[in-house]
Scaffold this motif. Structure first.
Motif, PDB file in Angstrom:
ATOM      1  N   ARG A 330      11.580 -12.095   1.639  1.00  0.00           N
ATOM      2  CA  ARG A 330      12.054 -10.926   2.399  1.00  0.00           C
ATOM      3  C   ARG A 330      11.645  -9.636   1.681  1.00  0.00           C
ATOM      4  O   ARG A 330      11.283  -8.650   2.325  1.00  0.00           O
ATOM      5  N   HIS A 331      11.689  -9.646   0.343  1.00  0.00           N
ATOM      6  CA  HIS A 331      11.232  -8.490  -0.414  1.00  0.00           C
ATOM      7  C   HIS A 331       9.756  -8.189  -0.116  1.00  0.00           C
ATOM      8  O   HIS A 331       9.337  -7.025  -0.113  1.00  0.00           O
ATOM      9  N   PHE A 332       8.976  -9.240   0.128  1.00  0.00           N
ATOM     10  CA  PHE A 332       7.557  -9.035   0.440  1.00  0.00           C
ATOM     11  C   PHE A 332       7.417  -8.180   1.698  1.00  0.00           C
ATOM     12  O   PHE A 332       6.525  -7.320   1.778  1.00  0.00           O
ATOM     13  N   PHE A 333       8.270  -8.410   2.675  1.00  0.00           N
ATOM     14  CA  PHE A 333       8.232  -7.621   3.917  1.00  0.00           C
ATOM     15  C   PHE A 333       8.393  -6.135   3.604  1.00  0.00           C
ATOM     16  O   PHE A 333       7.628  -5.296   4.094  1.00  0.00           O
ATOM     17  N   ALA A 334       9.399  -5.797   2.790  1.00  0.00           N
ATOM     18  CA  ALA A 334       9.640  -4.394   2.439  1.00  0.00           C
ATOM     19  C   ALA A 334       8.450  -3.821   1.687  1.00  0.00           C
ATOM     20  O   ALA A 334       8.010  -2.687   1.957  1.00  0.00           O
ATOM     21  N   SER A 335       7.916  -4.598   0.745  1.00  0.00           N
ATOM     22  CA  SER A 335       6.767  -4.141  -0.030  1.00  0.00           C
ATOM     23  C   SER A 335       5.569  -3.887   0.873  1.00  0.00           C
ATOM     24  O   SER A 335       4.860  -2.877   0.733  1.00  0.00           O
ATOM     25  N   SER A 339       4.088  -0.075   1.164  1.00  0.00           N
ATOM     26  CA  SER A 339       2.752   0.147   0.606  1.00  0.00           C
ATOM     27  C   SER A 339       1.762   0.574   1.682  1.00  0.00           C
ATOM     28  O   SER A 339       0.684   1.081   1.374  1.00  0.00           O
ATOM     29  N   ASN A 340       2.143   0.403   2.947  1.00  0.00           N
ATOM     30  CA  ASN A 340       1.298   0.839   4.064  1.00  0.00           C
ATOM     31  C   ASN A 340       1.861   2.082   4.745  1.00  0.00           C
ATOM     32  O   ASN A 340       1.581   2.346   5.919  1.00  0.00           O
ATOM     33  N   ASN A 341       2.681   2.828   3.977  1.00  0.00           N
ATOM     34  CA  ASN A 341       3.165   4.147   4.394  1.00  0.00           C
ATOM     35  C   ASN A 341       4.109   4.126   5.600  1.00  0.00           C
ATOM     36  O   ASN A 341       4.268   5.141   6.286  1.00  0.00           O
TER      37      ASN A 341
END
Length: 384
Positions: A330-335, A339-341
């Protein structure tokens, strides 16, 4: 003797001269008033030159009597609740927290049992002030309670004492000026895109589906376990309506939301294809994709996925970042979003955070840019 009528409870004014009420304005005799005193006895006063003076006095007496009743009611509350033990008051307060979900009630009970009641349960409500609350925080610090636990316990004590303050038990709020524990969440451990590609296929098909939902749509574990075809409300939108609650093993409301409330999140093509692929291969029960293997009539269990994650980690066959838990997907989703603004306000809403401060604390370091780069961007327009 005639009487002038007034609203019920206010009393009356009159003259004893024998003239009809229609002649009182021109009659030279003084007015009298009759009313019920604060002690409940009938009282009279005389010598009022005109009707306005009589009414002014009746109004004054009436307001004094109402203020006395309010004061008496407040005094009764202070007597009743002030001598009550904190634990007893809290149980009454808790009975009114009907908006809390089952998991929230379980968390509250745990805080009360292990941290709050041992320190404050027997204390009388009228003995609280800011020093007592501050001492409670220091007690948690000495006992080694984590900052998250300290913060949550203080929030509950504050809510209870503010409720008592509204009842009038304290002239000043006993939490005013108290420095709350500052919880700073540990930095999230997030897999790289390359690591995610190997993680998602390291388990069975249900594991792949869960990882895709968490990493692609930002679902929590329990929300992913409640995945349902009916939640595909558009080609690129997934509607999160419920979760499998860990404490009950049943479907329940989302965290921080009431029953029936939902949140919509972006639905990447790969995640949609993963959902449809799983549904085609395994079928659904009332739209639900994940069920207990031995009893499809029951929701998917948390421990089934947790056990699989532990086995994958223990095997050492997959490159998993040190310290990463299943929630790291789930953290990957936020990252990926930040990171894509994509604005952090949108990310906070999609992830279902109650307060955007939570999103900032956990993911602020992932946001692109810096003060220096911001200065350069801003300067470009100033010198144009």
């Amino acid at each position: 003797m005639a009487h002038g009528s007034l609203p019920r409870g206010m009393g009356s004014f009159f003259k004893e001269c024998g003239h009809p009420q229609s002649r009182w304005p021109k009659c030279p005799h003084s007015y009298k008033i009759r009313y019920q005193s604060a002690g409940g006895r009938q009282a009279e006063e005389s010598g009022f030159a005109d009707k306005d003076a009589a009414l002014e006095r009746l109004t004054e007496v009436y307001n004094e009597r109402k203020a006395a009743r309010r004061s008496e009611t407040k005094a009764e509350r202070i007597r009743k609740y002030g001598a009550m033990r904190f634990a007893d008051y809290t149980e009454e307060w808790k009975a009114g927290q009907r908006h809390l979900a089952a998991q929230s009630v379980k968390h509250l009970d745990s805080l009360l049992e292990h941290h709050i009641y041992p320190a404050l349960g027997s204390r009388r409500m009228n003995s609280f002030d800011h020093k007592v609350v501050d001492a409670f925080i220091r007690t948690m610090e000495r006992s080694g309670a984590g900052l998250a636990t300290q913060s949550n316990a203080f929030d509950k004590v504050r809510a209870i004492l503010l409720d008592a303050h509204r009842l009038g038990l304290f002239p000043d709020s006993p939490v005013a000026g108290v420095k709350a524990p500052q919880y700073d969440p540990a930095r999230a451990v997030i897999p790289s895109p390359e690591q995610l590609r190997t993680i998602r296929t390291a388990g069975d098909d249900a594991f792949t589906l869960v990882v895709d939902l968490m990493s692609g749509c930002g679902l929590r574990n329990g929300e992913a376990f409640a995945v349902n075809l009916k939640n595909l409300v558009a080609d690129d939108v997934y509607r999160i309506r419920e979760q499998v609650v860990m404490s009950t093993g049943q479907y329940g409301p989302l965290k921080h939301r009431k029953a029936g409330e939902y949140r919509d999140v972006p639905l990447p093509v790969r995640v949609r294809e993963s959902i449809e692929w799983y549904a085609d291969g395994y079928g659904t029960v009332d739209g639900y994709l994940l069920r207990q293997p031995t009893d499809p009539s029951k929701p998917f269990k948390h421990y089934a996925m947790d056990n699989q994650w532990r086995r994958i980690r223990a095997s050492g066959a997959v490159d998993i970042p040190e310290g990463m838990v299943l929630y790291g997907n789930r953290h990957f989703f936020a990252s990926n979003c930040l990171s894509n603004n994509i604005p952090i306000t949108d990310v906070a809403e999609w992830m279902g955070h109650k307060n955007i401060d939570v999103t900032f604390k956990i993911y602020r370091h992932l946001m692109p840019g810096s003060i220096s780069s911001a200065a350069q961007i801003l300067n470009a327009a100033l010198v144009a």
